[in-house]
Design a protein around this motif. Structure first.
Motif, mmCIF file in Angstrom:
data_model
loop_
_atom_site.group_PDB
_atom_site.id
_atom_site.type_symbol
_atom_site.label_atom_id
_atom_site.label_comp_id
_atom_site.label_asym_id
_atom_site.label_seq_id
_atom_site.Cartn_x
_atom_site.Cartn_y
_atom_site.Cartn_z
ATOM 1 N N ALA A 97 5.597 20.003 4.393
ATOM 2 C CA ALA A 97 5.695 18.793 4.117
ATOM 3 C C ALA A 97 7.279 18.885 3.967
ATOM 4 O O ALA A 97 8.121 18.702 4.439
ATOM 5 C CB ALA A 97 4.875 17.360 3.725
ATOM 6 N N PHE B 15 8.026 11.599 9.862
ATOM 7 C CA PHE B 15 8.819 13.552 9.826
ATOM 8 C C PHE B 15 8.590 13.989 8.456
ATOM 9 O O PHE B 15 8.631 15.526 9.148
ATOM 10 C CB PHE B 15 10.248 13.313 10.416
ATOM 11 N N MET C 165 1.369 15.419 14.319
ATOM 12 C CA MET C 165 0.795 16.414 15.653
ATOM 13 C C MET C 165 -0.285 16.922 14.752
ATOM 14 O O MET C 165 -0.337 18.331 15.782
ATOM 15 C CB MET C 165 2.499 16.553 15.706
HETATM 16 N N1 TRP Z 1 7.874 18.232 7.121
HETATM 17 C C1 TRP Z 1 8.726 19.120 7.832
HETATM 18 C C2 TRP Z 1 10.306 18.211 7.099
HETATM 19 O O1 TRP Z 1 10.371 17.977 6.819
HETATM 20 C C3 TRP Z 1 8.854 19.027 8.957
HETATM 21 C C4 TRP Z 1 7.778 19.634 10.220
HETATM 22 C C5 TRP Z 1 6.269 20.409 10.010
HETATM 23 C C6 TRP Z 1 7.210 18.168 10.791
HETATM 24 N N2 TRP Z 1 5.644 19.291 10.183
HETATM 25 C C7 TRP Z 1 5.820 18.809 10.634
HETATM 26 C C8 TRP Z 1 7.546 17.325 11.248
HETATM 27 C C9 TRP Z 1 4.762 17.846 12.277
HETATM 28 C C10 TRP Z 1 6.895 16.147 12.147
HETATM 29 C C11 TRP Z 1 5.131 16.870 12.890
HETATM 30 O O2 TRP Z 1 11.406 19.214 7.861
#
Ligand code: TRP
Length: 444
Positions: free
Chosen positions: A20, A222, A228
């Motif tokens: 995260a 995000f 995903m």
């Molecule tokens: N959350 C991460 C950030 O803040 C990026 C990230 C990692 C991400 N895995 C993810 C974003 C899956 C979207 C989906 O940079």
């Protein structure tokens, strides 16, 4: 074959928090909060995280733990052929995200070195802007750094879940919070820091509009790595005895804490030196180096700052690669080591046009965007909201009873909260996600 599991609850929490907490927290959150009304944005963001982010994060983790599968296997097992594409969408999104994420991550690695060697000694943002443009526009050097970054990711992920991912996160995440703490103390004790804090924390409701909710929603999911199958895959290595609600709450809380700390570092620093909190990569790679150059002991804080960014990016990148790796290992029985290398090479091949789009190929526009922007936009604005939408619809309408058991059984959580969770999955999240999707695809 026996599936590998996390060695401890702490290990899972560090790995999920590592996923995260990434570039999204350290460079994106501070200026998004600033531009959208500071404290007013924060209140909305908090509400969205608590209701929407938390519910969806628990749901993804439950999907993984119940099936003990990768995203494709999980959707196939519970939803049959009809829902399997939701899993494929996640695996493909991983390749797309990592292909541009590793380019920016490579820049952070390079900047650790530049800072340490005193190559960014100028206090003039115009000069630093030029050296930044020259660096990212070079055809080769940024790619070497991206490749170096991917080599680190490969090293960790190919060592497996416990000995690789868990072990790396158990060391890197505490280090990350230590760096955040040191930089926070430095930032808030600068003269004039108060103004930056006020900018972040004072609610300015005149800047709140419909777009503010959209920005908060997009930032929330995000930041929590939703949409995903990252949390789904990490959840699939979780044992039955771990309670999902409290564990998820800890992860969400750590993510929020990291964003707040980053905001309380970046904004006071920027204000203290009389700069504008301008947006995007410029703030991180141009404005901040100018400030570090004029701060006593700035070289050390500069190295720490870019080290912080690199660690944050590394632990996130690990989690972006793992769903695809889990898919090939689970479904085809390939060895982890070979799968990791091949997946990383595919990402790196896709990273080449992304990196070149800042220099040699900057004239090449696809649908009016550079290749880098196209990858970013396709993944962040289209694939992730769609993935999260399918997940909430599937669990809310097809697998509600199963998810309810997986998440809440034996936790003693009151029925009213369970109803709220289901309401969010069935109506609130889909409505919000359809809205982001329409707004960002220009249909609204
Ligand atoms: N959350 C991460 C950030 O803040 C990026 C990230 C990692 C991400 N895995 C993810 C974003 C899956 C979207 C989906 O940079």
């Amino acid at each position: 074959m026996n599936r590998e599991h996390w060695g401890s609850r702490f290990g899972f929490i560090m790995a999920a928090a590592g996923s995260a907490i990434g570039l999204g927290n350290v460079w994106r959150f501070p200026y998004v909060a600033g531009e959208n009304g500071g404290g007013a944005f924060l209140l909305i963001y908090l509400a969205i995280i608590a209701v929407f982010g938390f519910s969806l994060a628990m749901t993804e983790i439950a999907l993984g733990r119940a099936t003990q599968r990768n995203p494709v296997g999980a959707f196939r097992q519970l939803g049959g052929r009809l829902w399997t594409p939701a899993g494929y969408l996640g695996v493909i999104a991983g390749f797309v995200i990592l292909s541009f994420y590793c380019v920016v991550a490579g820049w952070t690695l390079a900047y650790i070195g530049f800072m340490a060697r005193g190559l960014l000694g100028s206090t003039d943002p115009a000069v630093l802007g030029q050296s930044f443009e020259a660096f990212i526009g070079d055809p080769w050097i940024p790619l070497y750094y991206a490749a170096g970054f991917m080599a680190l990711v490969v090293l960790v992920v190919s060592s497996g879940v416990g000995r690789g991912i868990e072990r790396a996160n158990k060391w890197l995440m505490p280090a990350l919070f230590l760096l955040l703490l040191i930089l926070l103390i430095r930032a808030v004790t600068l003269p004039g820091a108060g103004e930056g804090l006020r900018f972040l924390l004072m609610p300015d409701f005149s800047k709140v509009s419909g777009a503010t909710f959209g920005a908060a929603l997009a930032q929330a999911f995000f930041s929590l790595s939703l949409g995903m199958g990252c949390l789904l895959t990490y959840g699939s290595y979780l044992s039955r005895s771990t309670r999902i609600p409290t564990t998820t709450a800890t992860v969400v809380g750590l993510d929020l804490l990291a964003s707040l700390m980053a905001g309380m570092i970046v904004l006071p620093v920027v204000f203290s030196f009389g700069f504008d909190p301008s947006s995007g990569p410029g703030l991180t790679f141009v404005t901040l180096p100018a400030i570090f150059a004029s701060m006593p002991g700035g070289a050390i804080f500069g190295v720490m700052f870019f080290l912080l960014l690199a660690i944050a990016a590394l632990t996130s990148a690990i989690s972006i690669l793992e769903p695809a790796v889990a898919y090939f290992v689970d479904e085809y029985g390939y060895t982890r080591r070979r799968t990791v290398s091949i997946c990383a090479l595919v990402c790196l091949a896709l990273a080449v046009p992304s990196s070149l789009s800042f220099g040699h190929w900057s004239g090449l526009k696809i649908l009016d965007r550079s290749f880098f922007d196209l990858m970013d936009y396709t993944a962040t604005n289209l694939m992730l909201p769609l993935g999260a939408l399918l997940t909430s619809l599937f669990v809310g309408w097809r697998w509600a009873a199963g998810a309810r058991r997986e998440i809440f059984e034996g936790t003693g959580i009151a029925g009213i909260w369970i109803s709220v969770w289901l309401l969010v999955l069935r109506f609130v999240a889909p409505a919000g996600l359809v809205w982001i999707f329409l707004a960002s695809s220009g249909l609204l």
